[in-house]
Motif scaffolding. Structure first.
Motif, PDB file in Angstrom:
ATOM      1  N   LEU A 108       0.936  -1.392  -0.068  1.00 39.97           N
ATOM      2  CA  LEU A 108       0.357   0.038   0.140  1.00 39.97           C
ATOM      3  C   LEU A 108       0.941   1.044  -0.120  1.00 39.97           C
ATOM      4  O   LEU A 108       1.745   1.025   0.711  1.00 39.97           O
ATOM      5  N   PHE A 109       0.188   2.074  -1.027  1.00 39.55           N
ATOM      6  CA  PHE A 109       0.780   3.030  -0.695  1.00 39.55           C
ATOM      7  C   PHE A 109       0.559   4.119   0.734  1.00 39.55           C
ATOM      8  O   PHE A 109      -0.385   3.702   1.477  1.00 39.55           O
ATOM      9  N   VAL A 142       7.793   5.312   7.852  1.00 43.55           N
ATOM     10  CA  VAL A 142       8.027   4.186   6.839  1.00 43.55           C
ATOM     11  C   VAL A 142       9.053   3.725   6.690  1.00 43.55           C
ATOM     12  O   VAL A 142      10.382   3.697   6.349  1.00 43.55           O
ATOM     13  N   LEU A 143       9.580   2.084   6.195  1.00 41.30           N
ATOM     14  CA  LEU A 143      10.148   1.344   6.814  1.00 41.30           C
ATOM     15  C   LEU A 143      10.254   0.346   5.430  1.00 41.30           C
ATOM     16  O   LEU A 143       9.452  -0.008   4.884  1.00 41.30           O
ATOM     17  N   GLY A 163      10.452  -3.728  -1.312  1.00 42.56           N
ATOM     18  CA  GLY A 163      11.184  -3.006  -2.430  1.00 42.56           C
ATOM     19  C   GLY A 163      12.091  -2.860  -2.151  1.00 42.56           C
ATOM     20  O   GLY A 163      13.291  -3.144  -0.926  1.00 42.56           O
ATOM     21  N   ARG A 164      12.777  -2.536  -3.291  1.00 47.36           N
ATOM     22  CA  ARG A 164      14.325  -2.351  -3.548  1.00 47.36           C
ATOM     23  C   ARG A 164      14.127  -0.331  -3.509  1.00 47.36           C
ATOM     24  O   ARG A 164      13.682   0.312  -3.812  1.00 47.36           O
ATOM     25  N   ALA A 165      14.959   0.144  -2.633  1.00 43.51           N
ATOM     26  CA  ALA A 165      14.693   1.430  -2.556  1.00 43.51           C
ATOM     27  C   ALA A 165      15.413   2.234  -3.208  1.00 43.51           C
ATOM     28  O   ALA A 165      14.925   3.602  -3.396  1.00 43.51           O
ATOM     29  N   LEU A 171      10.215   4.705  -3.611  1.00 45.13           N
ATOM     30  CA  LEU A 171       9.857   5.805  -2.959  1.00 45.13           C
ATOM     31  C   LEU A 171       8.990   6.516  -3.211  1.00 45.13           C
ATOM     32  O   LEU A 171       8.571   7.169  -2.083  1.00 45.13           O
ATOM     33  N   LEU A 172       8.630   6.306  -4.531  1.00 40.19           N
ATOM     34  CA  LEU A 172       7.411   7.150  -4.415  1.00 40.19           C
ATOM     35  C   LEU A 172       5.918   6.747  -3.848  1.00 40.19           C
ATOM     36  O   LEU A 172       5.272   7.015  -3.075  1.00 40.19           O
ATOM     37  N   LYS A 173       5.781   5.242  -3.809  1.00 46.31           N
ATOM     38  CA  LYS A 173       5.216   4.705  -1.960  1.00 46.31           C
ATOM     39  C   LYS A 173       5.425   4.468  -1.162  1.00 46.31           C
ATOM     40  O   LYS A 173       4.049   4.815  -0.080  1.00 46.31           O
TER      41      LYS A 173
END
Length: 330
Positions: A108-109, A142-143, A163-165, A171-173
């Motif tokens: 989720l965003f 946010v982790l 996910g991969r940062a 990053l947008l999520k």
């Protein structure tokens, strides 16, 4: 025209479509029963009320059709309406379960702001999140981690994203444009050079997306410190150097160092931090600054000047405007 509206209707979420369809049916049957039995259902609203109560299988009995045509209408409503209303509640429950599962699985965003983004799940990030939650339970964190399958903690202020940062979509999520700062921890599952390279790539992705955000990066090898600065790190933590220093001090001081480490580890009310000197400290000697901080329930332990930190400098050490004070405070 009809096809256009039908296409827009089909693009709506399933729950919304079923709700609109159910509402339409309730209105239609409410209007029909009003036309069939105007004396029993004097207004359209009474007819709609009867249709909703009937379709929901509540059956208050305050309104009931008396004519043959009215009862046939009621039978049709029961067959059609109950099925649609049941489908609505089933879809609603399915959506709720799906959203909860997506939240736990990090899909989720995040829609908050002024939050902290922590990249990488390990013992350091776990302790950081735990300490922050105790100090400020309302602070949102946010982790981001690509190895975890589900949310690793039950803390309410933590939002997990899998996910991969170093990917813009991740990053947008995490809503990086509204974030306050980013902390990048080194991946202990990789060799030191590869872990630092991954940190630097992540820094480049973050600064490329949000150039002004504050980034704190953990670097394991001294050779990659300059590259991390070039990538945009505002502060660099060289954890290997800190660990080596603690081990060396422990070897030299024996039991004394152990008691100091236990004191730091067990302290929940005090934190070591760096801050700008308060007004009136610049130009004063270190011992004078210590007295001023002591009156404010803070302990001055050192001065950071440029890249070098002077821990417990001589009393005659004069504080300059560009210095930072290292203090222990509540």
């Amino acid at each position: 025209m009809i096809q256009h509206w039908l296409a827009k209707f089909l693009r709506l979420p399933v729950v919304v479509r079923i709700f609109l369809l159910a509402s339409f049916i309730m209105i239609i049957f409410g209007y029909i029963i009003h036309l069939i039995e105007p004396s029993n259902f004097p207004t359209v609203f009474e007819g709609i009320w009867w249709a909703v109560v009937t379709a929901a299988t509540i059956g208050y009995g305050d309104y009931a059709p008396e004519t043959f045509a009215g009862r046939i209408t009621g039978i049709i409503l029961m067959i059609v309406g109950i099925a649609i209303v049941s489908s609505y509640f089933v879809s609603l429950a399915t959506v709720a379960v799906t959203v909860q599962a997506a939240y736990i699985e990090g899909k989720l965003f995040f829609k908050g702001n002024q939050h902290m983004i922590i990249i990488g799940w390990n013992e350091r990030s776990r302790e950081l999140i735990s300490s922050m939650s105790k100090k400020n339970p309302s602070k949102k964190v946010v982790l981001i981690d690509e190895t975890l399958e589900t949310m690793p903690t039950e803390l309410k202020n933590v939002h997990f994203i899998k996910g991969r940062a170093n990917l813009d979509e991740i990053l947008l999520k995490a809503n990086i444009h509204e974030a306050q700062c980013v902390v990048i921890t080194a991946d202990q599952n990789r060799n030191e050079l590869y872990a630092d390279m991954n940190t630097i790539i992540t820094l480049l992705a973050i600064k490329g997306t949000h150039p002004t955000i504050r980034c704190i990066a953990e670097i394991l090898t001294s050779e990659q410190v300059d590259n991390a600065r070039r990538a945009g790190a505002d502060e660099i933590i060289q954890s290997n150097i800190l660990t080596s220093s603690l081990i060396l001090n422990s070897l030299e001081s024996h039991s004394t160092m152990e008691s100091i480490m236990n004191l730091i580890r067990n302290s929940d009310n005090h934190h070591l931090l760096t801050c700008e000197p308060v007004e009136g400290i610049v130009g004063k000697q270190f011992y004078e600054a210590c007295n001023l901080f002591f009156k404010r329930n803070k302990m001055l332990v050192g001065i950071k000047r440029g890249e070098k930190t002077h821990v417990n400098p001589p009393q005659e050490f004069v504080i300059q405007p560009e210095d930072l004070a290292v203090v222990i405070t509540e």
